[in-house]
Enzyme design. Structure first.
Site, PDB file in Angstrom:
ATOM      1  N   GLU A 251     -14.305  33.513  31.221  1.00  0.00           N
ATOM      2  CA  GLU A 251     -13.911  32.856  30.241  1.00  0.00           C
ATOM      3  C   GLU A 251     -12.686  33.692  29.501  1.00  0.00           C
ATOM      4  OE1 GLU A 251     -12.503  30.117  28.721  1.00  0.00           O
ATOM      5  OE2 GLU A 251     -14.906  29.344  28.803  1.00  0.00           O
TER       6      GLU A 251
ATOM      7  N   LYS B 256      -3.319  33.246  34.825  1.00  0.00           N
ATOM      8  CA  LYS B 256      -4.176  32.468  34.097  1.00  0.00           C
ATOM      9  C   LYS B 256      -4.105  30.912  34.846  1.00  0.00           C
ATOM     10  CE  LYS B 256      -3.730  35.121  30.069  1.00  0.00           C
ATOM     11  NZ  LYS B 256      -2.904  35.322  28.814  1.00  0.00           N
TER      12      LYS B 256
END
Lengths: 430, 430
Positions: free
Chosen positions: B133, B209
């Site tokens: 995360e 990302k």
């Protein structure tokens, strides 16, 4: 339930959301199966009217007329409750499912707001889980974010605009210049209102949601009765106009935080800065702001209602269960949830007041005196031009406690200078 | 790992994030334990420098100088990798942990962007999970939302501003009127830049990302090499000024979607409407927009970096593991992840062009001709006043494909009328 065996759902309630769930499962079976590592299937459904065309095939599903019977079926692993209501068949059926150790997925905020503690205890005693992502803020994964994603934080505050209908009315009053009643009627025609409209415009539905978020955030027993509730029914166009002149918009805003005096939970119309993310939120969209001691602030925005978004949230829960995610209903075991002291409005704030005065000399002075005697100091005060005998006076106070203000407003209402009950809106400088 | 036994962490890397994780666990042990249903403890740590004062006690933790040795310790259940880098000790240690069936929590986007597929396979073969995360958008629970909360959706598009440093530079160029180089230097002083600044300003970090989000969203093997990457180094104050005049702001924007031609992944500076949520995003804040076939659109906003937010994300993963949440790294088993065809920029868009011309008659006509021959039609074209011999020309094209534009720009760059290489920025009408 072992992995690789299909997860079998019984869906009670085939309204908008239930139909949406059936559609997703029929249309995306392969995708869901790949993600869950097992098939997700519907074995049985129930609704009041079997004959109605819902635009989706129900072939292959057993039909139960009684949701309790559905909940008890041997071929149902997860009881999906999409009936609604905090009593009656929804509650009976959820309890029947839990008693048999079945998991429950529900969109029923009223049921959990009123019976969350007892249902959570029942679930844990029977090895079941209850999931309810769809109960709060429609398609936004806010329960998951608070319960799981931010589990490393001490949550300091949760805020949000969580009733799309109220936000639709308030934003369209500003945009169109039409009054509350006209927009209320429009919402009724568009099907935006609950069967009991007071659930929406009275702030009750949004209050239910806030009570659930508070329980997760602060590890407290759900306490809906302690939510300070106020609806949007008395907001007038002039309030919206004057708020705008001061750089604010009026939103039905929920705020919960743990204070030195206890748990604050309020769902009331507030003035928020027009330029803030909450102030800019338009129409039926929802927004939830979560603040934690490490994460600082996370803002989640998305559709608060509708077939697709709500069914998406239900399916998120179903997929979690299919993947073996099992977490206590409110994040910690039900027996560890604290009974919080209620501090309805523990933090001071400036307030916007609108008072309708009889147009007589000395009336404004009387109001100012009463406020002063209650220790409430006035930032600005202004009498508006008016056509009839009632003179609207707008007041912005300095920071004060809601309780002191209410006492002063009570005195004002009883005085002979006032023609209509005062309107008081908190100014929230986010 | 059964429940009720403590979950034992080994933390490798005690920089900002690692120190933040230690602080959370030391300060909030009771809260974490109540939520996880078991204690979460640190048994061992490793970092390069044992003597440095990190402002937090490391008492009670075994010290390893070698992260691989830490990963292999019998008293470590979860290896928390906060070293960084896509090769070297971070990779060796993660592989060592996975080989022994230990779970891994990491904030390392580079590692997963380059080796995500092989690490996911290794994890599944050994019964381990990898959680990350903190690798995407700092404190925002975006991986969890995409992987779990929205698992009932076919994801249609993911967009986002995911590098806080770039957004800090771009928003402060507009606000302060200082140029790129001045703000780059300021970021260096403030410690906002990676050791290799090109990871930030070259768009690489944000591209990592995006590649991870694309894999989860579309069930495809992580393919960072297929990301169309462009940094912000060539953005000038005049670009920001002219974008603003047209109602736009320049953002380093990531977009990924599955198109008829294949998987589109791009991380490039774009013009986005100034009034859109992405356009309004300021400073180091991140925003991710997720669109699905049922949920419509969910927008998540929060801090993209910093000790608290990043440690919050790491702890979210740790808590998931403590609670028994075990999901394949990218949502479906690694063997089921598809190798996607790459469609670098499959969708047409209007573009903003800035070309520095030699100030000679016919130069503008030459540019217009080259664009026209490439099938690119011009919406607006304007020559700016200038002090030296290079005349900046601004062009806004009608919709065209990036590839056609690049070919035309190549021709333009080779022509004798151009003094500096053209800048081309996509206009994204969100």
């Amino acid at each position: 339930m072992s992995e690789n065996t299909p997860l079998r759902l019984g869906i009670a309630g085939l309204g908008t959301v239930g139909t949406g769930v059936v559609k997703i499962i029929r249309q995306q079976a392969a995708l869901l199966s790949a993600r869950a590592g097992r098939d997700v299937v519907i074995t049985a459904v129930s609704a009041r009217d079997q004959s109605r065309d819902r635009g989706v095939s129900l072939t292959g599903y057993a039909w139960e007329t009684d949701a309790v019977a559905l909940a008890k079926r041997d071929d149902v692993d997860v009881f999906v409750e999409l009936i609604g209501g905090d009593t009656g068949v929804a509650k009976d059926a959820v309890e029947a499912a839990l008693a048999l150790g079945k998991d429950v997925v529900t969109a029923n905020k009223a049921l959990l707001a009123h019976h969350g503690q007892s249902l959570a205890e029942m679930a844990e005693n029977n090895g079941s889980v209850i999931r309810y992502e769809a109960a709060v803020a429609g398609g936004i994964p806010v329960i998951k974010s608070l319960l799981e994603g931010l589990a490393g934080n001490e949550i300091t505050r949760v805020m949000g605009v969580m009733n799309g209908t109220c936000n639709y009315i308030l934003t369209n009053m500003e945009k169109s210049g039409r009054g509350y009643n006209a927009l209320f009627d429009e919402c009724a025609e568009l099907g935006y209102l609950e069967a009991d409209p007071n659930l929406d415009v009275g702030g009750i539905d949004a209050g239910h949601k806030l009570a659930l978020l508070a329980s997760i955030a602060f590890g407290t027993q759900v306490d809906f009765d302690a939510v300070e509730l106020e609806g949007i029914q008395r907001i007038e166009l002039q309030d919206i106009k004057h708020a705008a002149e001061m750089g604010f918009r009026i939103k039905l805003l929920g705020v919960t935080q743990m204070t030195g005096r206890g748990l604050e939970q309020r769902m009331t119309p507030c003035l928020v800065p027009a330029e803030s993310p909450l102030g800019q939120l338009e129409g039926g969209t929802n927004m939830v702001v979560i603040e934690g001691n490490h994460v600082e602030q996370v803002v989640l925005r998305g559709p608060g209602a509708g077939m697709g978004p709500t069914a998406s949230a239900v399916m998120g829960d179903v997929m979690d269960i299919a993947r073996g995610i099992r977490i206590p209903t409110f994040g910690v075991p039900a027996a560890k949830l604290q009974k919080a002291t209620s501090a309805k409005a523990a933090s001071p704030a400036p307030f916007y007041l609108r008072v309708g005065l009889h147009d007589k000399p000395g009336a404004m002075a009387k109001i100012a005196t009463i406020l002063g005697e209650a220790g409430i100091s006035i930032d600005r005060m202004r009498q508006l031009s008016h056509a009839d005998e009632t003179a609207p006076v707008l007041i912005v106070t300095h920071k004060c406690m809601r309780q002191s203000l209410d006492e002063a407003l009570h005195t004002i209402a009883q005085s002979k200078v006032v023609a209509t009950a005062p309107v008081a809106l908190r100014i929230e400088n986010l």
